[in-house]
Design a protein around this motif. Structure first.
Motif, PDB file in Angstrom:
ATOM      1  N   ARG A  75       0.844  -1.212   0.000  1.00  0.00           N
ATOM      2  CA  ARG A  75       0.000   0.000   0.000  1.00  0.00           C
ATOM      3  C   ARG A  75       0.874   1.255   0.000  1.00  0.00           C
ATOM      4  NH1 ARG A  75      -5.199   1.306   1.931  1.00  0.00           N
ATOM      5  NH2 ARG A  75      -5.517   3.549   1.697  1.00  0.00           N
ATOM      6  N   ILE A  76       1.920   1.260   0.800  1.00  0.00           N
ATOM      7  CA  ILE A  76       2.804   2.424   0.876  1.00  0.00           C
ATOM      8  C   ILE A  76       3.469   2.674  -0.468  1.00  0.00           C
ATOM      9  CG2 ILE A  76       4.987   3.250   1.866  1.00  0.00           C
ATOM     10  CD1 ILE A  76       4.091   1.877   4.508  1.00  0.00           C
ATOM     11  N   ILE A  77       4.015   1.634  -1.070  1.00  0.00           N
ATOM     12  CA  ILE A  77       4.701   1.794  -2.351  1.00  0.00           C
ATOM     13  C   ILE A  77       3.736   2.293  -3.422  1.00  0.00           C
ATOM     14  CG2 ILE A  77       5.843   0.526  -4.216  1.00  0.00           C
ATOM     15  CD1 ILE A  77       7.106  -1.250  -2.044  1.00  0.00           C
ATOM     16  N   GLU A  78       2.548   1.717  -3.464  1.00  0.00           N
ATOM     17  CA  GLU A  78       1.575   2.129  -4.483  1.00  0.00           C
ATOM     18  C   GLU A  78       1.113   3.564  -4.272  1.00  0.00           C
ATOM     19  OE1 GLU A  78      -1.566  -0.749  -4.479  1.00  0.00           O
ATOM     20  OE2 GLU A  78      -0.395  -2.227  -5.627  1.00  0.00           O
ATOM     21  N   ASP A  79       0.870   3.957  -3.007  1.00  0.00           N
ATOM     22  CA  ASP A  79       0.426   5.327  -2.745  1.00  0.00           C
ATOM     23  C   ASP A  79       1.503   6.336  -3.119  1.00  0.00           C
ATOM     24  OD1 ASP A  79      -1.985   4.413  -1.853  1.00  0.00           O
ATOM     25  OD2 ASP A  79      -1.896   5.399   0.105  1.00  0.00           O
ATOM     26  N   LEU A  80       2.750   6.042  -2.779  1.00  0.00           N
ATOM     27  CA  LEU A  80       3.840   6.944  -3.136  1.00  0.00           C
ATOM     28  C   LEU A  80       3.944   7.083  -4.649  1.00  0.00           C
ATOM     29  CD1 LEU A  80       6.557   5.805  -0.570  1.00  0.00           C
ATOM     30  CD2 LEU A  80       5.465   8.051  -0.656  1.00  0.00           C
ATOM     31  N   ARG A  81       3.881   5.952  -5.334  1.00  0.00           N
ATOM     32  CA  ARG A  81       3.970   5.989  -6.795  1.00  0.00           C
ATOM     33  C   ARG A  81       2.804   6.778  -7.389  1.00  0.00           C
ATOM     34  NH1 ARG A  81       4.056   0.682  -7.770  1.00  0.00           N
ATOM     35  NH2 ARG A  81       6.328   0.469  -7.740  1.00  0.00           N
ATOM     36  N   ASP A  82       1.608   6.594  -6.833  1.00  0.00           N
ATOM     37  CA  ASP A  82       0.436   7.320  -7.333  1.00  0.00           C
ATOM     38  C   ASP A  82       0.569   8.826  -7.137  1.00  0.00           C
ATOM     39  OD1 ASP A  82      -0.724   4.936  -8.087  1.00  0.00           O
ATOM     40  OD2 ASP A  82      -2.057   4.808  -6.345  1.00  0.00           O
ATOM     41  N   HIS A  83       1.358   9.241  -6.136  1.00  0.00           N
ATOM     42  CA  HIS A  83       1.563  10.671  -5.882  1.00  0.00           C
ATOM     43  C   HIS A  83       2.813  11.211  -6.578  1.00  0.00           C
ATOM     44  CE1 HIS A  83      -1.424  10.069  -2.667  1.00  0.00           C
ATOM     45  NE2 HIS A  83      -1.598  11.371  -2.728  1.00  0.00           N
ATOM     46  N   GLY A  84       3.364  10.433  -7.501  1.00  0.00           N
ATOM     47  CA  GLY A  84       4.490  10.916  -8.288  1.00  0.00           C
ATOM     48  C   GLY A  84       5.837  10.794  -7.628  1.00  0.00           C
ATOM     49  N   VAL A  85       5.939  10.012  -6.562  1.00  0.00           N
ATOM     50  CA  VAL A  85       7.207   9.841  -5.839  1.00  0.00           C
ATOM     51  C   VAL A  85       7.902   8.572  -6.322  1.00  0.00           C
ATOM     52  CG1 VAL A  85       8.274   9.489  -3.577  1.00  0.00           C
ATOM     53  CG2 VAL A  85       6.328  11.048  -3.817  1.00  0.00           C
ATOM     54  N   GLY A  95      14.262   3.215  -4.650  1.00  0.00           N
ATOM     55  CA  GLY A  95      15.140   3.037  -3.504  1.00  0.00           C
ATOM     56  C   GLY A  95      14.462   2.410  -2.297  1.00  0.00           C
ATOM     57  N   VAL A  96      13.267   1.860  -2.478  1.00  0.00           N
ATOM     58  CA  VAL A  96      12.547   1.212  -1.369  1.00  0.00           C
ATOM     59  C   VAL A  96      12.911  -0.276  -1.352  1.00  0.00           C
ATOM     60  CG1 VAL A  96      10.309   0.705  -0.359  1.00  0.00           C
ATOM     61  CG2 VAL A  96      10.658   2.853  -1.599  1.00  0.00           C
ATOM     62  N   GLU A  97      13.320  -0.759  -0.191  1.00  0.00           N
ATOM     63  CA  GLU A  97      13.657  -2.168  -0.021  1.00  0.00           C
ATOM     64  C   GLU A  97      12.504  -2.917   0.639  1.00  0.00           C
ATOM     65  OE1 GLU A  97      18.508  -1.875   0.541  1.00  0.00           O
ATOM     66  OE2 GLU A  97      17.226  -2.001   2.316  1.00  0.00           O
ATOM     67  N   LEU A  98      12.236  -4.124   0.171  1.00  0.00           N
ATOM     68  CA  LEU A  98      11.233  -5.001   0.776  1.00  0.00           C
ATOM     69  C   LEU A  98      11.929  -5.988   1.690  1.00  0.00           C
ATOM     70  CD1 LEU A  98       8.936  -5.866  -2.282  1.00  0.00           C
ATOM     71  CD2 LEU A  98       8.381  -4.389  -0.358  1.00  0.00           C
ATOM     72  N   ASP A  99      11.498  -6.024   2.952  1.00  0.00           N
ATOM     73  CA  ASP A  99      12.066  -6.965   3.910  1.00  0.00           C
ATOM     74  C   ASP A  99      11.192  -8.211   3.966  1.00  0.00           C
ATOM     75  OD1 ASP A  99      12.693  -8.305   6.475  1.00  0.00           O
ATOM     76  OD2 ASP A  99      13.991  -6.575   6.776  1.00  0.00           O
ATOM     77  N   PRO A 100      11.758  -9.392   3.710  1.00  0.00           N
ATOM     78  CA  PRO A 100      10.935 -10.613   3.694  1.00  0.00           C
ATOM     79  C   PRO A 100      10.536 -11.111   5.071  1.00  0.00           C
ATOM     80  CG  PRO A 100      13.232 -11.162   3.336  1.00  0.00           C
ATOM     81  CD  PRO A 100      13.162  -9.661   3.352  1.00  0.00           C
TER      82      PRO A 100
END
Length: 334
Positions: A54-64, A68-73
């Motif tokens: 959700r965080i990644i998608e919201d940031l992308r939707d706002h043009g950010v 450089g975002v890492e996913l921790d498994p």
């Protein structure tokens, strides 16, 4: 972080529904800068879970940018829950519950800088914005910030918003370190932003002269004095102050981040300190008049007119529901 908020202001212990959104000072600033037409990217770590997605998608939707975002498994996305003001004590205001210890973000470390995507972003950046919140998450996070702040500038600016969060500094990894750690980190930055109220907690004083003496090295220290003004204290002794706008406040959360985005956009656009402070106030006013962490800015031509008005007009501006009521020149007292 993911943010959960009881629907319709219902007390948390009685809430059947929680609204899910994203929050975080740094991501708010990134989205604010992107909204102003700047190429903004967010560097961080989230869990490989629904909140992280959700965080990644919201940031992308706002043009950010999110390269450089890492996913921790293994570690979860950080979380905070907003607790509405209680009817028994309405003057207490809302509060938050943080669930960040052991989160993916707390595992950021100097090794994060070795990520090729992160290294490329840092090499190209004209400005790197850091937060005292990151410093509170773990010793590794503090080490990461220190490396960035001590690195050669190579033409870029590094800015630091103190962002005091008492709940985060109460943990076992931070107890007793708050004032010294935050002061040391802030003093390494080129520009420091701090609220006058939080300065008392983080640095033990709200006095301008004492704050500037505690932070002698930054080129500028910006003190956000809530609804009164914003003050830029320069290393050479110059002082700029711009009064805050008169705002019909709906919700204060996020206004400080919007101010930071507005001010920093002015710095990146090469504007004067006064103009940059005005941009900060205008952005904060837009957020103060909406529910949520960010309020939309006026159209570019309207914003330019607001920022270019005379001091007398500026003092007479009234803001409500995102609308700026600017008095005509000559219709306000000097």
């Amino acid at each position: 972080m993911a943010m959960l908020t009881p629907v319709n202001g219902v007390p948390l212990h009685r809430a059947d529904e929680l609204h899910c959104s994203i929050g975080g000072a740094e991501s708010n600033v990134a989205m604010g800068l992107a909204a102003m037409g700047l190429d903004a990217h967010w560097v961080g770590r989230v869990g490989h879970d629904g909140f992280g997605t959700r965080i990644i998608e919201d940031l992308r939707d706002h043009g950010v940018g999110v390269s450089g975002v890492e996913l921790d498994p293994g570690l979860p996305t950080g979380l905070y829950v907003k607790v509405p003001a209680q009817e028994t004590d309405p003057d207490a205001g809302s509060s938050v519950l943080y669930y960040r210890q052991g989160s993916a973000a707390s595992a950021m470390a100097p090794a994060t800088l070795a990520n090729p995507a992160v290294a490329e972003l840092i090499a190209k950046a004209g400005l790197i914005h850091l937060s005292g919140i990151t410093a509170a998450l773990s010793a590794d996070c503090r080490a990461l910030l220190e490396i960035l702040l001590k690195a050669p500038r190579n033409g870029r600016l590094i800015t630091f918003d103190v962002n005091w969060r008492a709940a985060l500094w109460a943990g076992p990894n931070t107890a007793g370190q708050d004032k010294s750690v935050l002061r040391q980190l802030a003093n390494l930055a080129d520009i420091v932003l701090v609220g006058k109220d939080e300065a008392g907690h983080a640095f033990g004083t709200t006095d301008e002269g004492e704050l500037r003496a505690l932070l002698p090295d930054p080129a500028v220290v910006v003190i956000k004095n809530e609804a009164i003004s914003a003050i830029a204290l320069h290393r050479d002794g110059r002082r700029d102050e711009v009064p805050a706008l008169s705002v019909e406040v709906v919700e204060p959360v996020g206004a400080g981040d919007s101010f930071a985005a507005g001010f920093l956009s002015g710095v990146l656009f090469g504007l004067s300190q006064k103009a940059s402070l005005r941009r900060g106030h205008a952005a904060a006013a837009c957020t103060l008049t909406v529910h949520g962490d960010r309020g939309p800015l006026p159209p570019a031509d309207e914003l330019a007119s607001i920022l270019d008005c005379s001091d007398a007009q500026w003092a007479g501006i009234r803001v409500s529901a995102g609308h700026f009521d600017v008095p005509a020149e000559g219709s306000v007292a000097p």
